[in-house]
Design an enzyme around this catalytic site. Sequence first.
Site, PDB file in Angstrom:
ATOM      1  N   PHE A 138     -89.034  35.303 101.707  1.00  0.00           N
ATOM      2  CA  PHE A 138     -88.861  36.638 102.276  1.00  0.00           C
ATOM      3  C   PHE A 138     -87.570  36.668 103.067  1.00  0.00           C
ATOM      4  O   PHE A 138     -87.371  35.858 103.964  1.00  0.00           O
ATOM      5  CB  PHE A 138     -90.034  37.038 103.178  1.00  0.00           C
ATOM      6  N   ASP A 223     -82.470  30.523 106.136  1.00  0.00           N
ATOM      7  CA  ASP A 223     -82.980  31.717 106.812  1.00  0.00           C
ATOM      8  C   ASP A 223     -83.991  31.234 107.848  1.00  0.00           C
ATOM      9  O   ASP A 223     -85.125  30.896 107.530  1.00  0.00           O
ATOM     10  CB  ASP A 223     -83.639  32.644 105.780  1.00  0.00           C
ATOM     11  N   LYS A 252     -85.525  37.699 114.688  1.00  0.00           N
ATOM     12  CA  LYS A 252     -86.808  37.829 115.390  1.00  0.00           C
ATOM     13  C   LYS A 252     -86.806  37.439 116.887  1.00  0.00           C
ATOM     14  O   LYS A 252     -86.686  38.305 117.731  1.00  0.00           O
ATOM     15  CB  LYS A 252     -87.887  37.108 114.611  1.00  0.00           C
TER      16      LYS A 252
END
Length: 399
Positions: A138, A223, A252
């Site tokens: 993702f 990532d 995040k």
Amino acid sequence: MSNSTNVSEGQQYVMNTYGRLPMALVKGSGAKVWDADGKEYLDFVSGIAVNALGHCHPKVVAAIQEQAGKLIHCSNLYWIEPQIELAKLLVENSFGDKVFFANSGAEANEGAIKLARKYARKVYGAEKYEIISLKHSFHGRTLAALTATGQAKYQVGYEPLPQGFNYVPLNDLPALEEAIGPQTCAVLIEPVQGEGGVHVADYAYLQGVRELCRKSGALLIYDEVQCGMGRTGKLFAYEHSGVAPDIMTLAKALGGGVAIGAIVATDTVAEGFGPGDHASTFGGNPLATAAGVATLSTILAEDIIGNTQRMGEVLAAELQNLGQKYSFVKEQRGLGLLRGLELSIEVKPIVDKCRELGLLINGVGSNVLRFLPPLNVTETEISAALQILAQVFAVTEEA
Ligand SMILES: *Cc1c(COP(=O)(O)O)cnc(C)c1O
């Protein structure tokens, strides 16, 4: 406004893109949150790994308040003091030499893809543009990021997708060896797949990937949007394997709750971008980067990473113990405080029952429960959460 008023007005005025729960969260402190009807919850979602220091950590709140009274935004036409400070902190504590700031994970990945292509074009020419990413990965919802995301459900309906993407399974080195070649400009990997169901990349695999990248002149991009910033019990997840990338993306938890993303790169690779090649109006603005400095310096100064290691062990052991009692629990996975419990049954009813009893967790896919408590969670809070989960598992078994 009550939960029910929030639901009806939300449905009337807000676009219908999320499968939302029938409640609004209005207040938080540490690992606790309260909904609009005043009900208290233990928060083991943490805004999906965003609130690493819990809700409203005093250092983050103070930094935001102070910066808001000084300068909220200017422009990247000028140097921005907290942006420089945050870049320096990231560089001093990682493999990287230079940082670019964006506003989200998708935007950081979008920029990393652009950087890899620009770099490859400068060094090798126009034919080296392919990005290899992993199945079940993702990387976000913008067009290039969702194309890099190896899950068809995020892509359907948005065709034509950008070209030059290819996918291989996680931890399958022969598959990568077959796919990689002179056309490959980068291999993009989450050291721990979060949304894909909490799957950890083997350290030997990452070593093999690094070697294949070296041979074919491809960059290695990690990532770490979800698994970075201490979540796995190291500041960055790649430290577990010791295999550093050329580019790493963060978002995040980086701003302690304020929207921010970052691309960290080596000096050599960062030279792929020159003035005018990439930009973002809000990227690295004073407010977001001041929040980032407060968050990262607190993580570094207050043994947050040590606590993540210790509490990660506690959580893993308790999940393992509980899992052994129930035949519907298949496997416990993860690192630090990024944990997944794979079941042989649908997790949604379990997530719902936990919420009724005051514990917020979420499901990734249809059969993995994910646990993302704040990194400063206490053993008492973990025990309280596990008691609720045990209660829910017991009634699930009976049903
Ligand atoms: C959440 C996430 C993203 C996307 O971040 P946004 O801020 O939602 O754009 C990208 N990569 C990973 C690994 C993520 O977990």
